[in-house]
Design an enzyme around this catalytic site. Structure first.
Site, short mmCIF file in Angstrom:
data_model
loop_
_atom_site.label_atom_id
_atom_site.label_comp_id
_atom_site.label_asym_id
_atom_site.label_seq_id
_atom_site.Cartn_x
_atom_site.Cartn_y
_atom_site.Cartn_z
N GLU A 79 0.85 -1.19 0.00
CA GLU A 79 0.00 0.00 0.00
C GLU A 79 0.89 1.25 0.00
O GLU A 79 1.71 1.44 0.89
CB GLU A 79 -0.87 -0.06 1.26
CG GLU A 79 -1.52 1.22 1.65
CD GLU A 79 -2.10 1.14 3.08
OE1 GLU A 79 -2.01 0.08 3.73
OE2 GLU A 79 -2.62 2.16 3.53
N ASP A 107 -1.03 -1.44 6.03
CA ASP A 107 -0.97 -0.97 7.41
C ASP A 107 -1.86 -1.82 8.30
O ASP A 107 -2.89 -2.31 7.87
CB ASP A 107 -1.46 0.48 7.50
CG ASP A 107 -0.49 1.44 6.86
OD1 ASP A 107 0.67 1.04 6.62
OD2 ASP A 107 -0.88 2.59 6.59
N ASP A 126 -4.08 -1.14 10.37
CA ASP A 126 -5.19 -0.38 10.94
C ASP A 126 -6.43 -0.55 10.06
O ASP A 126 -6.41 -1.31 9.09
CB ASP A 126 -4.82 1.11 11.09
CG ASP A 126 -4.52 1.73 9.73
OD1 ASP A 126 -4.70 1.05 8.69
OD2 ASP A 126 -4.09 2.90 9.69
N ASP A 173 -7.90 1.37 7.91
CA ASP A 173 -7.72 1.73 6.50
C ASP A 173 -6.94 0.66 5.76
O ASP A 173 -7.29 0.28 4.64
CB ASP A 173 -6.96 3.06 6.38
CG ASP A 173 -7.91 4.23 6.51
OD1 ASP A 173 -9.13 4.01 6.40
OD2 ASP A 173 -7.42 5.36 6.74
#
Ligand code: 0RA
Length: 645
Positions: A433, A511, A513, A515
């Protein structure tokens, strides 16, 4: 027992033993594998016997309990397995069912067995693969009992009390000698199979209880599955929160040429085709004659209607079968007395006669429906025309991707940092990402066998995009070319060609998290809809970057959860410094290598699809239009839970 009978008994028990030994020596031949899948298969095998009893009309409730020690108890209120002496075998019928390999299915010739696990091997296999098993039968006013260890009887069937109840209870503990990978049952896996069984066999109540976990109000975790209407409810469940194109479910239930056929279908406004098929409650992933019959009936009937309506008159191009299935969610379920399963995973129905049964059922159901609902009929035909137009546009875009891939050398995407190794089996590609994390990964990697493909921000949500948009998308074109995968052949516009796959491990690195989890899901959705075989062949993985770095003086350790962080802090003692990694970008190249990329220390989670229909529903829910269910799911299932569908 006479001398003759004794001889016969010992000869039979030697034979039974040989059967058991064979199952224990070659468990995969009987239950597929000895990993998670095989472990869960044991439960399905036992439950299938209770389902058969229910289908024969003798039982309406089945209880499945995961006990605290990961043993399983199944319970039904059927007639109870017979306990009288089996004439041929000379021992209790219960003992025969439990110890004789291959006895289960053929035991009761009169009953029409339609259920039965993927391999239909019977409870005796479960018994052979369990360190201990106890069968309790409530029958003829008495409670009967027999126990076994690794398939061997511990004592003859005995009466242990009186009862007014009827039914069969089986408790088994999978043998650690056999299931060396894991003995831990997944609640979600069992729940989705029990839900599926409840929909496929309407009227039956299946109660699942997990004694390993209590909810906030002190009850054991669990669910009750029951469907009054069966397939029409199932198809709505699977369609999830896609936006309906027509309001009603189109359904059929009946027999055609002596074959019980059930079909339920809905149209939604998406572009995806979701067909699910079952034979005797088994999900036929590879399709087969029943699906062919469904497609034929659908295409034929809709085409005929459209032709007669005059709506196709001005159309400049042909309509293909695919066009009738865009935005279609459908389930076909048939019961076949002697199913022939073919294909790589033995989940493709081969019986030729089934095709016309299903095709007739679909023609009848659709003809009636279209006649009675002219507005819906028009809406459907209009959608089909749009699909045909889009297909032509997509074909053009696809040819462009194809050409690019074929040009190969020099044709690789500029953003790809390739590895030097040439053997695809040794090679890995990280889909990362963002450009900055991509840069870190590029520095941190072992360039011999690890390639990096950075993806810009969010990739296209293929669940909501039309096919030609998908093939025009830069990031997606890059994925196709980097992987060396092409799509579409002369015969089949959707066939996937994996023969030039350039990496055998494809690792999604995002990541840790919400998102990141969302982006990982977008990428997975793309793989699921467009390169499903990659997932099915075990090529797709998710990287798991750490959440924290805990430091004290020279000592430092990474943590992947709050619990782990606290444990490390306690171990270090005194005051520690904790760094929370909000994203991959906060790690330097060395840290990223140490924690997430180095094969020696990293944890890669392999993505697998145990239950295709459930996976489909979850992807459409996660990627569809409605935000609240998605939020709730992601929050409830924390960071990467959504991959274990
Ligand atoms: C054979 C014959 C009969 C019942 C069953 C098998 C039976 C097996 C299982 C396995 C789990 N639950 C079950 N319930 C029943 C019935 C014979 C009769 O009563 O006529």
């Amino acid at each position: 027992m006479s001398e003759e009978a004794k001889k016969q008994y010992s000869a039979d028990s030697i034979q039974a033993l040989e059967g058991i030994e064979h199952v224990r020596m070659r468990p995969s031949m009987y239950i597929g594998d000895v990993g998670t899948r095989g472990l869960h298969h044991l439960v399905y095998e036992v439950v299938d016997n209770s389902i058969d009893e229910a289908l024969a009309g003798h039982c309406d409730t089945i209880k499945v309990t995961i006990n605290e020690d990961n043993s399983i108890t199944t319970e039904d209120n059927g007639r109870g397995i017979p306990v009288d002496i089996h004439k041929k075998e000379g021992v209790s019928a219960l003992e025969v069912v439990m110890t004789k390999i291959g006895a289960g299915g053929k035991f009761d010739k009169d009953s029409y067995k339609v259920s039965g696990g993927l391999h239909g091997v019977g409870v005796s296999c479960v018994n052979a693969l369990s360190s201990s098993l106890k069968a309790t039968v409530y029958r003829d006013g008495k409670i009967w009992e027999q126990e076994y260890e690794r398939g061997k009887t511990l004592y003859p069937v005995k009466a242990v009390g009186d009862t007014d109840l009827r039914g069969t209870v089986v408790t088994f503990k999978p043998d650690p000698e056999i299931f060396q990978q894991t003995l831990e049952y997944s609640y979600d896996t069992l729940a989705s199979r029990m839900r599926e069984l409840a929909y496929l066999n309407k009227g039956i109540t299946i109660v699942l209880t997990d004694k390993r976990h209590k909810t906030d109000d002190g009850e054991f975790e669990g669910e009750t599955f029951h469907s009054e209407n069966g397939l029409p409810e199932f198809v709505q469940f699977l369609d999830g929160n896609r936006e309906p194109l027509i309001q009603k479910v189109i359904a059929f239930e009946g027999e055609k040429n002596d074959i019980p056929v059930e079909v339920a279908m809905v149209y939604n406004t998406s572009y995806a085709e979701n067909l699910h098929s079952y034979v005797n409650n088994i999900n036929t992933h590879e399709g087969g004659t029943h699906l062919t019959g469904f497609r034929r009936g659908l295409t034929h009937t809709l085409k005929k209607y459209a032709d007669e309506s005059g709506m196709l008159d001005k159309l400049k191009f042909d309509i293909s079968g695919d066009d009738f299935r865009e935005g279609l969610t459908a389930i076909v379920s048939v019961k076949v007395a002697e199913p022939q399963f073919e294909g790589q995973t033995k989940t493709k129905l081969g019986n030729r006669e089934v095709s016309s049964s299903v095709s007739q059922a679909v023609s009848e159901m659709l003809t009636d429906y279209l006649e009675e609902h002219p507005d819906d009929a028009k809406t459907i035909v209009q959608k089909v025309i749009l699909a045909a137009q889009a297909r032509h546009a997509a074909q053009k875009a696809r040819e462009m991707v194809q050409r690019k891939t074929v040009m190969s050398i020099g044709g690789l995407p500029g953003k790809l940092s390739d590895c030097s190794e040439q053997d695809p089996e040794q090679c890995e590609v990280f889909l990362v990402e963002g450009d900055s994390a991509g840069g870190t990964a590029k520095q941190g990697r072992d360039r011999k066998f690890q390639a990096i493909l950075p993806l810009r921000g969010k990739i296209l949500n293929v669940e909501k995009a039309m096919t030609h948009k998908v093939f025009e998308n830069e990031e997606i074109k890059n994925i196709f070319t980097a992987l060396g995968v092409t799509i579409g052949t002369e015969e089949d516009s959707k066939a996937l060609n994996l023969s030039k796959l350039r990496y055998h491990k494809i690792v999604i690195m995002c990541d840790a998290d919400i998102d990141g989890s969302h982006i990982a899901t977008l990428i997975l959705t793309f793989f699921f809809r467009y390169m499903r075989e990659l997932i099915e062949n075990g090529h797709v993985y998710i990287a798991t970057p750490p959440l924290y770095l805990v430091k004290k003086g020279q000592k430092k350790r990474y943590a992947w959860s709050d619990k782990e962080r606290d444990a490390i802090a306690q171990e270090f003692g005194g005051s520690v410094s904790v760094q929370r990694y909000k994203g991959l970008g906060e790690m330097n190249a060395e840290q990223l290598w140490d924690t997430t990329m180095n094969p020696e220390f990293r944890t890669l989670r392999q993505v697998n699809i145990d239950n295709g229909s459930e996976a489909d529903r979850i992807f459409s829910m996660l990627m569809g239009d409605e935000v609240p269910p998605r939020r709730e799911f992601i929050e409830k299932n924390a960071v990467y839970a959504n991959i274990d569908v």
